[in-house]
Scaffold this motif. Structure first.
Motif, PDB file in Angstrom:
ATOM      1  N   GLU A 103      -0.495  15.520  12.040  1.00  0.00           N
ATOM      2  CA  GLU A 103      -1.347  16.117  13.071  1.00  0.00           C
ATOM      3  C   GLU A 103      -2.544  15.216  13.374  1.00  0.00           C
ATOM      4  O   GLU A 103      -2.923  15.041  14.546  1.00  0.00           O
ATOM      5  N   VAL A 104      -3.132  14.630  12.345  1.00  0.00           N
ATOM      6  CA  VAL A 104      -4.258  13.712  12.556  1.00  0.00           C
ATOM      7  C   VAL A 104      -3.819  12.545  13.429  1.00  0.00           C
ATOM      8  O   VAL A 104      -4.486  12.182  14.407  1.00  0.00           O
ATOM      9  N   ASP A 105      -2.689  11.940  13.076  1.00  0.00           N
ATOM     10  CA  ASP A 105      -2.209  10.791  13.850  1.00  0.00           C
ATOM     11  C   ASP A 105      -1.897  11.184  15.293  1.00  0.00           C
ATOM     12  O   ASP A 105      -2.226  10.447  16.237  1.00  0.00           O
ATOM     13  N   LEU A 106      -1.255  12.318  15.472  1.00  0.00           N
ATOM     14  CA  LEU A 106      -0.850  12.720  16.816  1.00  0.00           C
ATOM     15  C   LEU A 106      -2.040  13.163  17.665  1.00  0.00           C
ATOM     16  O   LEU A 106      -2.057  12.927  18.884  1.00  0.00           O
ATOM     17  N   ARG A 107      -3.031  13.762  17.057  1.00  0.00           N
ATOM     18  CA  ARG A 107      -4.244  14.092  17.822  1.00  0.00           C
ATOM     19  C   ARG A 107      -4.931  12.819  18.301  1.00  0.00           C
ATOM     20  O   ARG A 107      -5.562  12.798  19.365  1.00  0.00           O
ATOM     21  N   GLY A 108      -4.787  11.750  17.535  1.00  0.00           N
ATOM     22  CA  GLY A 108      -5.326  10.469  17.973  1.00  0.00           C
ATOM     23  C   GLY A 108      -4.636   9.939  19.215  1.00  0.00           C
ATOM     24  O   GLY A 108      -5.195   9.111  19.942  1.00  0.00           O
ATOM     25  N   PHE A 109      -3.426  10.404  19.466  1.00  0.00           N
ATOM     26  CA  PHE A 109      -2.687  10.033  20.666  1.00  0.00           C
ATOM     27  C   PHE A 109      -2.879  11.052  21.790  1.00  0.00           C
ATOM     28  O   PHE A 109      -2.188  10.982  22.802  1.00  0.00           O
ATOM     29  N   GLY A 110      -3.789  11.997  21.602  1.00  0.00           N
ATOM     30  CA  GLY A 110      -4.093  12.935  22.662  1.00  0.00           C
ATOM     31  C   GLY A 110      -3.467  14.298  22.535  1.00  0.00           C
ATOM     32  O   GLY A 110      -3.687  15.167  23.387  1.00  0.00           O
ATOM     33  N   HIS A 111      -2.684  14.529  21.492  1.00  0.00           N
ATOM     34  CA  HIS A 111      -2.090  15.853  21.306  1.00  0.00           C
ATOM     35  C   HIS A 111      -3.172  16.856  20.911  1.00  0.00           C
ATOM     36  O   HIS A 111      -4.171  16.507  20.272  1.00  0.00           O
ATOM     37  N   ASP A 112      -2.944  18.106  21.298  1.00  0.00           N
ATOM     38  CA  ASP A 112      -3.792  19.202  20.841  1.00  0.00           C
ATOM     39  C   ASP A 112      -2.875  20.283  20.269  1.00  0.00           C
ATOM     40  O   ASP A 112      -1.657  20.096  20.161  1.00  0.00           O
ATOM     41  N   GLU A 113      -3.468  21.393  19.861  1.00  0.00           N
ATOM     42  CA  GLU A 113      -2.677  22.444  19.213  1.00  0.00           C
ATOM     43  C   GLU A 113      -1.528  22.917  20.100  1.00  0.00           C
ATOM     44  O   GLU A 113      -0.407  23.139  19.625  1.00  0.00           O
ATOM     45  N   ALA A 114      -1.793  23.066  21.387  1.00  0.00           N
ATOM     46  CA  ALA A 114      -0.765  23.556  22.307  1.00  0.00           C
ATOM     47  C   ALA A 114       0.376  22.562  22.450  1.00  0.00           C
ATOM     48  O   ALA A 114       1.557  22.935  22.428  1.00  0.00           O
ATOM     49  N   SER A 115       0.051  21.280  22.612  1.00  0.00           N
ATOM     50  CA  SER A 115       1.115  20.286  22.798  1.00  0.00           C
ATOM     51  C   SER A 115       1.894  20.051  21.507  1.00  0.00           C
ATOM     52  O   SER A 115       3.105  19.800  21.541  1.00  0.00           O
ATOM     53  N   HIS A 136       3.241  -3.509   7.614  1.00  0.00           N
ATOM     54  CA  HIS A 136       3.789  -4.069   8.854  1.00  0.00           C
ATOM     55  C   HIS A 136       3.071  -3.509  10.079  1.00  0.00           C
ATOM     56  O   HIS A 136       2.697  -4.260  10.995  1.00  0.00           O
ATOM     57  N   LEU A 137       2.872  -2.196  10.123  1.00  0.00           N
ATOM     58  CA  LEU A 137       2.264  -1.563  11.298  1.00  0.00           C
ATOM     59  C   LEU A 137       0.822  -2.013  11.503  1.00  0.00           C
ATOM     60  O   LEU A 137       0.380  -2.197  12.638  1.00  0.00           O
ATOM     61  N   THR A 138       0.082  -2.164  10.418  1.00  0.00           N
ATOM     62  CA  THR A 138      -1.309  -2.589  10.568  1.00  0.00           C
ATOM     63  C   THR A 138      -1.386  -4.009  11.133  1.00  0.00           C
ATOM     64  O   THR A 138      -2.284  -4.321  11.921  1.00  0.00           O
ATOM     65  N   ARG A 139      -0.430  -4.857  10.748  1.00  0.00           N
ATOM     66  CA  ARG A 139      -0.399  -6.213  11.320  1.00  0.00           C
ATOM     67  C   ARG A 139       0.087  -6.174  12.775  1.00  0.00           C
ATOM     68  O   ARG A 139      -0.477  -6.814  13.652  1.00  0.00           O
ATOM     69  N   HIS A 140       1.155  -5.409  12.993  1.00  0.00           N
ATOM     70  CA  HIS A 140       1.785  -5.366  14.316  1.00  0.00           C
ATOM     71  C   HIS A 140       0.818  -4.842  15.383  1.00  0.00           C
ATOM     72  O   HIS A 140       0.799  -5.344  16.513  1.00  0.00           O
ATOM     73  N   PHE A 141       0.031  -3.827  15.011  1.00  0.00           N
ATOM     74  CA  PHE A 141      -0.865  -3.197  15.983  1.00  0.00           C
ATOM     75  C   PHE A 141      -2.322  -3.625  15.797  1.00  0.00           C
ATOM     76  O   PHE A 141      -3.233  -2.901  16.207  1.00  0.00           O
ATOM     77  N   GLU A 142      -2.538  -4.777  15.185  1.00  0.00           N
ATOM     78  CA  GLU A 142      -3.922  -5.238  14.987  1.00  0.00           C
ATOM     79  C   GLU A 142      -4.637  -5.330  16.337  1.00  0.00           C
ATOM     80  O   GLU A 142      -4.161  -5.964  17.278  1.00  0.00           O
ATOM     81  N   GLY A 143      -5.775  -4.657  16.424  1.00  0.00           N
ATOM     82  CA  GLY A 143      -6.558  -4.659  17.651  1.00  0.00           C
ATOM     83  C   GLY A 143      -6.082  -3.685  18.702  1.00  0.00           C
ATOM     84  O   GLY A 143      -6.691  -3.589  19.776  1.00  0.00           O
ATOM     85  N   VAL A 144      -5.009  -2.929  18.413  1.00  0.00           N
ATOM     86  CA  VAL A 144      -4.470  -1.961  19.367  1.00  0.00           C
ATOM     87  C   VAL A 144      -4.885  -0.563  18.912  1.00  0.00           C
ATOM     88  O   VAL A 144      -4.718  -0.217  17.730  1.00  0.00           O
ATOM     89  N   PRO A 145      -5.418   0.284  19.782  1.00  0.00           N
ATOM     90  CA  PRO A 145      -5.896   1.614  19.367  1.00  0.00           C
ATOM     91  C   PRO A 145      -4.746   2.603  19.171  1.00  0.00           C
ATOM     92  O   PRO A 145      -4.387   3.345  20.080  1.00  0.00           O
ATOM     93  N   VAL A 146      -4.187   2.609  17.961  1.00  0.00           N
ATOM     94  CA  VAL A 146      -3.105   3.552  17.652  1.00  0.00           C
ATOM     95  C   VAL A 146      -3.479   4.487  16.504  1.00  0.00           C
ATOM     96  O   VAL A 146      -2.614   5.148  15.926  1.00  0.00           O
ATOM     97  N   GLY A 147      -4.761   4.557  16.146  1.00  0.00           N
ATOM     98  CA  GLY A 147      -5.183   5.443  15.071  1.00  0.00           C
ATOM     99  C   GLY A 147      -5.219   4.742  13.728  1.00  0.00           C
ATOM    100  O   GLY A 147      -5.075   3.517  13.625  1.00  0.00           O
ATOM    101  N   ASP A 148      -5.381   5.539  12.688  1.00  0.00           N
ATOM    102  CA  ASP A 148      -5.612   5.009  11.344  1.00  0.00           C
ATOM    103  C   ASP A 148      -4.407   5.132  10.418  1.00  0.00           C
ATOM    104  O   ASP A 148      -4.530   4.971   9.208  1.00  0.00           O
ATOM    105  N   PHE A 149      -3.224   5.458  10.960  1.00  0.00           N
ATOM    106  CA  PHE A 149      -2.003   5.537  10.156  1.00  0.00           C
ATOM    107  C   PHE A 149      -2.155   6.523   8.995  1.00  0.00           C
ATOM    108  O   PHE A 149      -1.800   6.232   7.852  1.00  0.00           O
ATOM    109  N   ALA A 150      -2.696   7.695   9.284  1.00  0.00           N
ATOM    110  CA  ALA A 150      -2.943   8.686   8.231  1.00  0.00           C
ATOM    111  C   ALA A 150      -1.670   9.052   7.490  1.00  0.00           C
ATOM    112  O   ALA A 150      -1.673   9.188   6.258  1.00  0.00           O
TER     113      ALA A 150
END
Length: 209
Positions: free
Chosen positions: A85-97, A136-150
């Motif tokens: 839920e933390v990761d997905l809220r970082g992508f704009g999800h809310d409780e309804a979505s 891998h993901l932290t390297r792949h998305f370095e500098g890209v706003p995809v959240g903190d990989f909770a």
């Protein structure tokens, strides 16, 4: 993501589970696309949504079978749904979505404790092996706003000790060797459900740009 379990197994039950589920594990890993060189933020989000759809019904079933019966499993510390839920809220999800996200269409049958322990083995093994994906993901998305990989960070530096504690706890929760085949079946069914669910999700995915 289901990651390969790399650490020594602390019990004969876990050794049996690892051996008897190897082909199921390998088939499930082949449908995970997080290591693709062309992985986009949208693809990563879609994978998180798929994991949410898997964990939502599966963690509910595990809680129904195991919660309150085996405190040594430390279930409250092991649920991954809040992290997703933390990761997905970082992508704009809310409780309804989040409530509208598709859920696992064919969850594994977990009729009792042994099968539930097998399913939990799959989720905990994925947390352990997922540390490779995190790097891998932290390297792949370095500098890209995809959240903190909770979700993939999960237990942080305690991932090894949490896996060891799980191995000890699951052996205490199911000490009768006669029940081992049922634990194995629960794990195999969970791997198969994971594989089928990701195939279903990928089949519905839009073509790459």
């Amino acid at each position: 993501m289901l990651g390969r379990i790399l650490s020594p197994e602390p019990s004969s039950l876990l050794q049996t589970l690892k051996s008897e589920t190897r082909p199921h594990h390998e088939r499930a890993e082949r449908v995970v696309r997080l290591m693709d060189p062309g992985l986009t933020p949208a693809g990563y989000r879609r994978h998180l949504e798929a994991l949410y759809g898997l964990h939502h019904p599966l963690e509910a079933a595990l809680a129904d079978r195991l919660e309150g019966r085996f405190p040594e499993l430390r279930l409250a510390e092991r649920w991954k749904l809040p992290l997703l839920e933390v990761d997905l809220r970082g992508f704009g999800h809310d409780e309804a979505s989040l409530a509208r996200l598709p859920r696992l269409s064919s969850p594994p049958s977990l009729p009792d404790v042994p099968e539930a322990l097998g399913a939990l083995y799959v989720l905990e093994g994925a947390t352990l092996g997922g540390q490779l994906l995190l790097r891998h993901l932290t390297r792949h998305f370095e500098g890209v706003p995809v959240g903190d990989f909770a979700f993939f960070r999960a237990y942080g530096a305690a991932v090894g000790p949490m896996w060891k504690a799980f191995g000890e706890a699951v052996t205490r929760a199911c000490p009768d060797p006669a029940l081992t085949p049922r634990v194995v079946r629960g794990a195999q069914d969970t791997f198969e459900a994971f594989e089928a669910w990701l195939r279903e999700v990928h089949a519905d995915a839009p073509p790459p740009l």
